[in-house]
Design an enzyme around this catalytic site. Structure first.
Site, PDB file in Angstrom:
ATOM      1  CG  HIS A 244      -0.289   0.158   2.511  1.00 21.63           C
ATOM      2  ND1 HIS A 244       0.172  -0.919   3.224  1.00 21.63           N
ATOM      3  CD2 HIS A 244       0.007   1.245   3.254  1.00 21.63           C
ATOM      4  CE1 HIS A 244       0.718  -0.510   4.354  1.00 21.63           C
ATOM      5  NE2 HIS A 244       0.649   0.813   4.398  1.00 21.63           N
TER       6      HIS A 244
HETATM    7  C1  UD1 Z   1      -2.479   5.239   5.650  1.00 20.90           C
HETATM    8  C2  UD1 Z   1      -1.240   5.851   6.313  1.00 20.90           C
HETATM    9  C3  UD1 Z   1      -0.087   4.869   6.202  1.00 20.90           C
HETATM   10  C4  UD1 Z   1      -0.466   3.515   6.773  1.00 20.90           C
HETATM   11  C5  UD1 Z   1      -1.738   3.008   6.111  1.00 20.90           C
HETATM   12  C6  UD1 Z   1      -2.173   1.729   6.767  1.00 20.90           C
HETATM   13  C7  UD1 Z   1      -0.972   8.299   6.170  1.00 20.90           C
HETATM   14  C8  UD1 Z   1      -0.272   9.386   5.492  1.00 20.90           C
HETATM   15  N1  UD1 Z   1      -0.844   7.064   5.631  1.00 20.90           N
HETATM   16  O1  UD1 Z   1      -2.208   5.070   4.280  1.00 20.90           O
HETATM   17  O2  UD1 Z   1       1.008   5.364   6.947  1.00 20.90           O
HETATM   18  O3  UD1 Z   1       0.588   2.612   6.562  1.00 20.90           O
HETATM   19  O4  UD1 Z   1      -2.777   3.995   6.265  1.00 20.90           O
HETATM   20  O5  UD1 Z   1      -3.109   1.030   6.047  1.00 20.90           O
HETATM   21  O6  UD1 Z   1      -1.620   8.512   7.157  1.00 20.90           O
HETATM   22  N2  UD1 Z   1      -9.496   4.164   1.363  1.00 20.90           N
HETATM   23  C9  UD1 Z   1     -10.693   3.487   1.261  1.00 20.90           C
HETATM   24  N3  UD1 Z   1     -11.269   3.061   2.424  1.00 20.90           N
HETATM   25  C10 UD1 Z   1     -10.750   3.280   3.655  1.00 20.90           C
HETATM   26  C11 UD1 Z   1      -9.551   3.974   3.731  1.00 20.90           C
HETATM   27  C12 UD1 Z   1      -8.932   4.413   2.593  1.00 20.90           C
HETATM   28  O7  UD1 Z   1     -11.198   3.261   0.173  1.00 20.90           O
HETATM   29  O8  UD1 Z   1     -11.342   2.847   4.665  1.00 20.90           O
HETATM   30  C13 UD1 Z   1      -8.825   4.608   0.110  1.00 20.90           C
HETATM   31  C14 UD1 Z   1      -9.206   6.014  -0.308  1.00 20.90           C
HETATM   32  O9  UD1 Z   1      -9.241   6.036  -1.705  1.00 20.90           O
HETATM   33  C15 UD1 Z   1      -8.013   6.818   0.161  1.00 20.90           C
HETATM   34  C16 UD1 Z   1      -6.867   5.852   0.016  1.00 20.90           C
HETATM   35  O10 UD1 Z   1      -7.412   4.580   0.314  1.00 20.90           O
HETATM   36  O11 UD1 Z   1      -7.837   7.985  -0.583  1.00 20.90           O
HETATM   37  C17 UD1 Z   1      -5.709   6.138   0.929  1.00 20.90           C
HETATM   38  O12 UD1 Z   1      -6.123   6.242   2.289  1.00 20.90           O
HETATM   39  P1  UD1 Z   1      -5.252   7.113   3.342  1.00 20.90           P
HETATM   40  O13 UD1 Z   1      -5.782   6.918   4.708  1.00 20.90           O
HETATM   41  O14 UD1 Z   1      -5.124   8.508   2.859  1.00 20.90           O
HETATM   42  O15 UD1 Z   1      -3.822   6.493   3.199  1.00 20.90           O
HETATM   43  P2  UD1 Z   1      -3.363   4.981   3.229  1.00 20.90           P
HETATM   44  O16 UD1 Z   1      -2.732   4.656   1.939  1.00 20.90           O
HETATM   45  O17 UD1 Z   1      -4.468   4.119   3.706  1.00 20.90           O
HETATM   46  N1  UDP Z   2      -3.584  -6.498   8.585  1.00 21.29           N
HETATM   47  C1  UDP Z   2      -4.853  -7.077   8.662  1.00 21.29           C
HETATM   48  N2  UDP Z   2      -5.492  -7.431   7.502  1.00 21.29           N
HETATM   49  C2  UDP Z   2      -4.943  -7.243   6.275  1.00 21.29           C
HETATM   50  C3  UDP Z   2      -3.655  -6.662   6.202  1.00 21.29           C
HETATM   51  C4  UDP Z   2      -3.024  -6.293   7.380  1.00 21.29           C
HETATM   52  O1  UDP Z   2      -5.385  -7.267   9.756  1.00 21.29           O
HETATM   53  O2  UDP Z   2      -5.586  -7.582   5.262  1.00 21.29           O
HETATM   54  C5  UDP Z   2      -2.926  -6.061   9.833  1.00 21.29           C
HETATM   55  C6  UDP Z   2      -1.534  -6.572  10.076  1.00 21.29           C
HETATM   56  O3  UDP Z   2      -1.542  -7.794  10.751  1.00 21.29           O
HETATM   57  C7  UDP Z   2      -0.946  -5.470  10.952  1.00 21.29           C
HETATM   58  C8  UDP Z   2      -1.604  -4.221  10.439  1.00 21.29           C
HETATM   59  O4  UDP Z   2      -2.762  -4.656   9.716  1.00 21.29           O
HETATM   60  O5  UDP Z   2      -1.331  -5.665  12.304  1.00 21.29           O
HETATM   61  C9  UDP Z   2      -0.676  -3.455   9.537  1.00 21.29           C
HETATM   62  O6  UDP Z   2      -1.368  -2.425   8.935  1.00 21.29           O
HETATM   63  P1  UDP Z   2      -0.933  -1.762   7.568  1.00 21.29           P
HETATM   64  O7  UDP Z   2      -0.031  -2.674   6.800  1.00 21.29           O
HETATM   65  O8  UDP Z   2      -2.182  -1.285   6.924  1.00 21.29           O
HETATM   66  O9  UDP Z   2      -0.167  -0.452   8.056  1.00 21.29           O
HETATM   67  P2  UDP Z   2       1.369  -0.148   8.422  1.00 21.29           P
HETATM   68  O10 UDP Z   2       1.782  -1.062   9.506  1.00 21.29           O
HETATM   69  O11 UDP Z   2       2.154  -0.263   7.165  1.00 21.29           O
HETATM   70  O12 UDP Z   2       1.328   1.294   8.855  1.00 21.29           O
END
Ligand code: UD1
Ligand code: UDP
Length: 364
Positions: free
Chosen positions: A206
């Site tokens: 991601h």
């Molecule tokens: C965010 C965090 C990242 C973290 C990740 C975990 C920031 C800058 N980034 O990234 O550090 O590792 O979460 O998963 O805070 N979206 C959906 N449904 C949701 C959430 C998001 O469809 O419930 C889609 C939307 O199109 C959104 C995109 O995902 O624009 C990105 O979501 P966002 O929370 O901005 O950043 P992540 O890539 O999820």
């Molecule tokens: N995780 C989950 N389901 C998924 C993918 C990840 O429960 O389909 C959990 C994973 O075990 C970990 C956390 O989500 O506890 C990590 O989140 P993510 O990779 O979104 O964020 P990051 O750690 O990179 O900020």
């Protein structure tokens, strides 16, 4: 009573806040308000974790949703400020490195409320990562910094942060993993997907550098096209990634792979059972580098840097460049040794980090 607002917003925050909520409750002399910013909002990116990890329903959901960095951060700040003014906490506690972390941190300190950062000090030294900016800024304004690994202590010292504020307590994400191991054994995900133990690879991607940049994603997918000839690939796809590939050539290539199982994001317990029984994990996640270290599963981190170096020096993690041949070279090495890895458990990753944090806060 010590009044604390605990903040969570995105998927990895929920695993970190869960053991803290339990530890505050157990200790007793805390008045806690749980605020969800709504940064993540899909059922499978949010609500599911509250149920599985038995976190009480948030007292307030700011429902900010998605947006550009500026819009999302500003919107969280606008909506969080009245909550702080109303609750009048002694502390605001934030976890991790997402936009919700820095947004709520800034609101707290500007209202002269003390800020606690859990998972402080981690540094990738790559300022093109939005999370790195969030980490550096949150640590700079925090009054109490709880650190997961020695590198965090060293980084904060180098940045001139007074060591009196810094405590090495271990890893709350690992508290959740250890507390959930037994429960995850009951997950039926392997049976439902017809997976053989050690017969598959778990994938998550991601990071914007991998999934917003489709050239990089294409190089990674080329490696999957080779690996799927040996092993099944299980890929619970993050909504950011799903949206980016929709209607593209890359989506067609993914769908054409007969051994690639593409899933919606899965719940924590299913994901834990999946990773615990995989041959290896390929990811760009922060938290999964730590979880695979405890599970003793080889982790190929598809990134140029990590803010969690202990997972490499002591754990089972390895950084691999975004290059098809580099990915396949490391894959071949792992395959040759039967995907066996050895690692040590980093100091204090023992399931008691939240307990330590709560006793320190309680003793101030
Ligand atoms: C965010 C965090 C990242 C973290 C990740 C975990 C920031 C800058 N980034 O990234 O550090 O590792 O979460 O998963 O805070 N979206 C959906 N449904 C949701 C959430 C998001 O469809 O419930 C889609 C939307 O199109 C959104 C995109 O995902 O624009 C990105 O979501 P966002 O929370 O901005 O950043 P992540 O890539 O999820
Ligand atoms: N995780 C989950 N389901 C998924 C993918 C990840 O429960 O389909 C959990 C994973 O075990 C970990 C956390 O989500 O506890 C990590 O989140 P993510 O990779 O979104 O964020 P990051 O750690 O990179 O900020």
């Amino acid at each position: 009573m010590i009044r604390i607002i605990c903040v969570c917003g995105a998927r990895p925050n929920f695993m970190k806040i869960a053991p803290l909520m339990k530890a505050f409750k157990k200790k007793g002399n805390f008045d806690i308000l749980l605020v969800h910013t709504g940064q993540h909002y899909d059922e499978k990116m949010s609500k599911l974790f509250f149920e599985e990890l038995e976190i009480s329903k948030p007292d307030i959901n700011l429902e900010v949703g998605s947006g550009s960095h500026a819009v999302q951060t500003a919107e969280i700040m606008k909506r969080f400020e009245p909550v702080v003014l109303d609750f009048k906490p002694d502390y605001v506690l934030v976890v991790g490195d997402v936009n919700s972390t820095i947004a709520c941190g800034l609101v707290a300190v500007k209202l002269d409320v003390k800020l606690i950062h859990v998972e402080a000090g981690l540094r990738s030294f790559d300022r093109s990562m939005p999370e790195e900016i969030n980490r550096v800024l949150t640590d700079a304004i925090s009054d109490l910094l709880f650190v997961t690994e020695q590198s965090g202590i060293d980084n904060l010292k180098n940045e001139g942060i007074n060591s009196d504020k810094v405590h090495f307590v271990g890893n709350v994400m690992i508290d959740t993993l250890l507390a959930s191991r037994q429960k995850s054994e009951k997950s039926k995900i392997l049976e439902e997907l017809n997976l053989r133990k050690r017969g598959y690879v778990v994938i998550t991607l991601h990071r914007p550098s991998n999934v917003d940049n489709l050239e990089n994603l294409s190089k990674i997918i080329s490696a999957f096209e080779v690996i799927e000839k040996d092993l099944k690939l299980v890929f619970p796809i993050h909504p950011r990634t799903r949206k980016n590939i929709e209607g593209t050539e890359l989506e067609k290539r993914m769908k054409a792979m007969t051994n690639l199982i593409l899933l919606e994001p899965v719940g924590y317990l299913d994901f834990l059972r999946l990773t615990a029984n995989a041959a290896m994990v390929m990811t760009d996640s922060g938290g999964i580098q730590e979880e695979t270290t405890i599970l003793q599963i080889p982790c190929m981190t598809l990134r140029e840097s990590t803010e969690r170096p202990v997972t490499i020096t002591q754990g089972t993690n390895r950084l691999v460049h975004i290059d098809t041949q580099d990915i396949l070279r490391y894959y071949t090495q792992l395959k040759a040794c039967g995907f066996r890895t050895e690692g040590k458990v980093p100091r204090f990753w023992d399931g008691k980090a939240a307990q330590r944090i709560v006793s320190i806060i309680g003793s101030l």
